[in-house]
Design an enzyme around this catalytic site. Sequence first.
Site, mmCIF file in Angstrom:
data_model
loop_
_atom_site.group_PDB
_atom_site.id
_atom_site.type_symbol
_atom_site.label_atom_id
_atom_site.label_comp_id
_atom_site.label_asym_id
_atom_site.label_seq_id
_atom_site.Cartn_x
_atom_site.Cartn_y
_atom_site.Cartn_z
ATOM 1 N N GLY A 172 0.836 -1.202 0.000
ATOM 2 C CA GLY A 172 0.000 0.000 0.000
ATOM 3 C C GLY A 172 0.865 1.244 0.000
ATOM 4 O O GLY A 172 2.013 1.241 -0.435
ATOM 5 N N GLY A 173 0.301 2.318 0.531
ATOM 6 C CA GLY A 173 1.019 3.592 0.580
ATOM 7 C C GLY A 173 2.288 3.512 1.405
ATOM 8 O O GLY A 173 3.150 4.388 1.321
ATOM 9 N N GLY A 404 24.364 15.053 -28.144
ATOM 10 C CA GLY A 404 23.823 15.497 -26.861
ATOM 11 C C GLY A 404 24.460 14.764 -25.700
ATOM 12 O O GLY A 404 24.590 15.298 -24.595
ATOM 13 N N ALA A 405 24.874 13.520 -25.946
ATOM 14 C CA ALA A 405 25.453 12.734 -24.857
ATOM 15 C C ALA A 405 26.822 13.280 -24.457
ATOM 16 O O ALA A 405 27.228 13.156 -23.300
ATOM 17 C CB ALA A 405 25.552 11.275 -25.263
HETATM 18 C C1 HXC Z 1 -3.753 -4.979 11.117
HETATM 19 C C2 HXC Z 1 -2.604 -6.753 10.265
HETATM 20 C C3 HXC Z 1 -2.362 -6.031 9.064
HETATM 21 C C4 HXC Z 1 -2.872 -4.724 8.976
HETATM 22 C C5 HXC Z 1 -1.444 -7.967 8.883
HETATM 23 N N1 HXC Z 1 -2.032 -7.929 10.092
HETATM 24 N N2 HXC Z 1 -1.648 -6.829 8.248
HETATM 25 N N3 HXC Z 1 -3.296 -6.221 11.274
HETATM 26 N N4 HXC Z 1 -3.560 -4.238 10.025
HETATM 27 N N5 HXC Z 1 -2.663 -3.980 7.909
HETATM 28 C C6 HXC Z 1 -2.036 -8.978 11.084
HETATM 29 C C7 HXC Z 1 -2.862 -10.168 10.662
HETATM 30 O O1 HXC Z 1 -4.203 -9.963 10.970
HETATM 31 C C8 HXC Z 1 -2.239 -11.262 11.485
HETATM 32 O O2 HXC Z 1 -2.748 -11.163 12.809
HETATM 33 C C9 HXC Z 1 -0.785 -10.890 11.555
HETATM 34 O O3 HXC Z 1 -0.734 -9.501 11.218
HETATM 35 C C10 HXC Z 1 0.060 -11.636 10.554
HETATM 36 O O4 HXC Z 1 -0.547 -11.527 9.275
HETATM 37 P P1 HXC Z 1 -0.815 -12.789 8.346
HETATM 38 O O5 HXC Z 1 -1.827 -12.390 7.354
HETATM 39 O O6 HXC Z 1 -1.102 -13.999 9.185
HETATM 40 O O7 HXC Z 1 0.611 -12.975 7.673
HETATM 41 P P2 HXC Z 1 0.948 -13.443 6.213
HETATM 42 O O8 HXC Z 1 0.157 -14.646 5.842
HETATM 43 O O9 HXC Z 1 2.417 -13.569 6.166
HETATM 44 O O10 HXC Z 1 0.482 -12.258 5.244
HETATM 45 C C11 HXC Z 1 1.101 -10.999 5.332
HETATM 46 C C12 HXC Z 1 0.329 -9.962 4.501
HETATM 47 C C13 HXC Z 1 -1.149 -9.960 4.871
HETATM 48 C C14 HXC Z 1 0.534 -10.272 2.992
HETATM 49 C C15 HXC Z 1 0.992 -8.603 4.753
HETATM 50 O O11 HXC Z 1 -1.260 -9.882 6.284
HETATM 51 C C16 HXC Z 1 -1.905 -8.816 4.283
HETATM 52 O O12 HXC Z 1 -2.255 -8.876 3.099
HETATM 53 N N6 HXC Z 1 -2.136 -7.805 5.112
HETATM 54 C C17 HXC Z 1 -2.873 -6.632 4.661
HETATM 55 C C18 HXC Z 1 -2.047 -5.813 3.708
HETATM 56 C C19 HXC Z 1 -2.739 -4.531 3.361
HETATM 57 O O13 HXC Z 1 -3.604 -4.526 2.495
HETATM 58 N N7 HXC Z 1 -2.424 -3.495 4.146
HETATM 59 C C20 HXC Z 1 -3.050 -2.214 4.058
HETATM 60 C C21 HXC Z 1 -2.366 -1.486 2.929
HETATM 61 S S1 HXC Z 1 -3.030 0.070 2.753
HETATM 62 P P3 HXC Z 1 -3.029 -12.447 13.725
HETATM 63 O O14 HXC Z 1 -3.639 -11.858 14.953
HETATM 64 O O15 HXC Z 1 -3.935 -13.319 12.946
HETATM 65 O O16 HXC Z 1 -1.684 -13.052 13.941
HETATM 66 C C22 HXC Z 1 -1.938 1.005 3.496
HETATM 67 C C23 HXC Z 1 -2.300 2.444 3.423
HETATM 68 C C24 HXC Z 1 -1.123 3.287 3.763
HETATM 69 O O17 HXC Z 1 -0.975 0.619 4.002
HETATM 70 C C25 HXC Z 1 -1.380 4.625 3.217
HETATM 71 C C26 HXC Z 1 -0.211 5.506 3.378
HETATM 72 C C27 HXC Z 1 -0.332 6.710 2.481
#
Ligand code: HXC
Length: 511
Positions: A172-173, A404-405
Site C-alpha cells: 500500500g502507501g 547530446g550525450a
Molecule cells: C492490522 C494486520 C495487518 C494490517 C497484517 N495484520 N496486516 N493487522 N492491520 N494492515 C495482522 C494479521 O491480521 C495477522 O494477525 C498478523 O498480522 C500476521 O498476518 P498474516 O496475514 O497472518 O501474515 P501473512 O500470511 O504472512 O500475510 C502478510 C500480509 C497480509 C501479505 C501482509 O497480512 C496482508 O495482506 N495484510 C494486509 C495488507 C494490506 O492490504 N495493508 C493495508 C495497505 S493500505 P493475527 O492476529 O492473525 O496473527 C496502506 C495504506 C497506507 O498501508 C497509506 C499511506 C499513504
Amino acid sequence: MSIKKSVNDFLTRLSGKLDGGGEKAIEKQKKKGKNTARERVEDLLLDEGTFLETDLFVEHSVKDFGMDRKELAGDGVITGYGKVRNRPVAVFAQDFTVAGGSLGRAHSKKIVKVMDIAAEAGIPLIGINDSGGARIQEGVESLCGYGEIFYRNTKLSGVVPQISVILGPCAGGAVYSPALTDFVFVVDTISNMFITGPQVIKTVLGEDITQEELGGAMTQASITGNAHFYGKSEADAFNTLKKLLSFLPANSKEAPPVSKPILPANPLGDDVIPDNRRQAYCVKEIIRGIVDASDFLEVQEHYARNMVVGFARLAGRPVGIIANQPRVLAGVLDVNASDKAARFIRFCDCFNIPLLTMVDTPGYLPGADQEHAGVIRHGAKILYAYSEASVPKMTIIMRKAYGGAYIAMCSRHLGATFVASWPCGEIAVMGPEGAANIIFRKEIAAADDPEACRQEKISEYEEKFANPYVAAKKGYIDTIIRSSETRDTLIKVLSTVRQSRTGHPHGNIPL
Ligand code: HXC
C-alpha cells in the site's frame, strides 16, 4: 515501593517487552527464513552492545478496536540508536510478529521520534520495513502516522542519508517512505513491495499474479528500479549496507570519511579499449583498474544496465562514479539510464561526494518508444543534475562522446571541474559512419565504387572530427592522457580542487 521491589517490578515488565509477538509468532517468522526485528537491529546491523532502545515501554494507544494492549509489544516497532562500524546511526525496525508489524498511531510516533533524533544529531537513518501496512483497526490514525513519516523523509532528504531495508511485506502507501529515502535494500524471497496486492489486482483487473512476480526482490531490483541493492540473504544485505555507509558522511555538512589509500589490483594499461571501435567492453573492469583496491560498490546493478553508477575511492577519498556501459545497448542514454544517473548525481552532490564520469556513449536512444516514454523530460534530468551539482566533477572521455550525450555526460559546458580524454576519444556531433553518409551523400552516390568512397569519407571524417584534438585545441577538454595515467591524474585533481559543495541545498528525488 522499596528500591529492590521497584527493580524487580521493572525487570518483570521488561522481560515481556523484549519477546515481540511471542513464541508462536516468532516461530512463524523463522519458518519464512526471516530474523526477528531485534535480531536484525542488534545482531545484523549494529556493533555489538551499542543499541540504545527508545520507547520500549510505549503501548498501543488507540483502545477501541478490539486489540489487546498487552499483545502489542512496543506497538510493533523497535526504535533507537547505536553504532555501525563505530559511527552513530538512528534506527527503527518493524516487528512483524506484533500485529503483522502494522503501523498504528503509537508505532508511527516512535518512528517519527527517531527520525527527529537523526535530524537533530545529524546521523543516518536506517529503517527496517516488515509490515502489513496501515493498521486497519486504527483507521485514519494510521494514515496520519504515514503522512508524518513521509513529511520527515522529505525534510531529511539531502540532510542525512536515509536507508530502507525491506525485509518482508511493504504494501500500500507504506511503500512511499522507502521510495522517499536514498537507498532501498531488498532480499531474495523475503522482500515484497507493491501498492495493491494480488487479491486487489484479481478483483479489479481479473489478472492472476503472485506477490513475488508483482513486487518481489528481483522485480524491484531489475524491472522497476525501486530497489538499489539486492541481497541474497538478510546478512548479505546488512553487510552491503555497512559498506555503503563507509562511503557516506553522517550528514550534508560533513565530508565523507577518508580511508587508507590502496592501489588497484590490476592497474589500467594503455590497451583497455578494443582496436575495433565497434567492439564492446565492460566499463566496470575499467573502473576497477582505476580505483583503490579495485573495489567498486555498484548501485542499482540490475537496473538500466547501460548506465553504471556506484561508489569507490581514489587515494582513500570516496567518489561517486557514473559510467556508460558499452556492453549493454552500446552505452546509450535512455529514459531509465537518465533517471538512474540523475538521482545518483543528486545524492552525491547532497553529501559532498566528488563525481567521476566515464564517457563512452553513442548518444540518446532514438525511436518512438523512447520519445513516447518521455526521453526529453527524463533526459533533461541528467543535464539538470550535473549542472546543479557543485561538488568536484571530473570527466574522462574514454571513446565515444557524440552529440547530446557529449554535453550530458558532464562536459565542461555543464560545469565540469576537469575533463580529460584518452587519445582514442571521439568528440563529435555523431559517429563517423552516420556523419559521412549525411555530409558526403552526393559524393558517395556519384562515385564509381560507392562503398570504397564511403570508407574513404569515414576515415576522412574520423581524422578531421572524431578525435579529442579539436576539442583540446579549443580548451573544451583540459588535457589528453593515456588510460594508464588516469588514476594518478584524477588523484592530482582531487588533491587540488576545493573539496565540498558550494551550491544551494537540495533533496535527492529528481525533479
Ligand atoms: C492490522 C494486520 C495487518 C494490517 C497484517 N495484520 N496486516 N493487522 N492491520 N494492515 C495482522 C494479521 O491480521 C495477522 O494477525 C498478523 O498480522 C500476521 O498476518 P498474516 O496475514 O497472518 O501474515 P501473512 O500470511 O504472512 O500475510 C502478510 C500480509 C497480509 C501479505 C501482509 O497480512 C496482508 O495482506 N495484510 C494486509 C495488507 C494490506 O492490504 N495493508 C493495508 C495497505 S493500505 P493475527 O492476529 O492473525 O496473527 C496502506 C495504506 C497506507 O498501508 C497509506 C499511506 C499513504
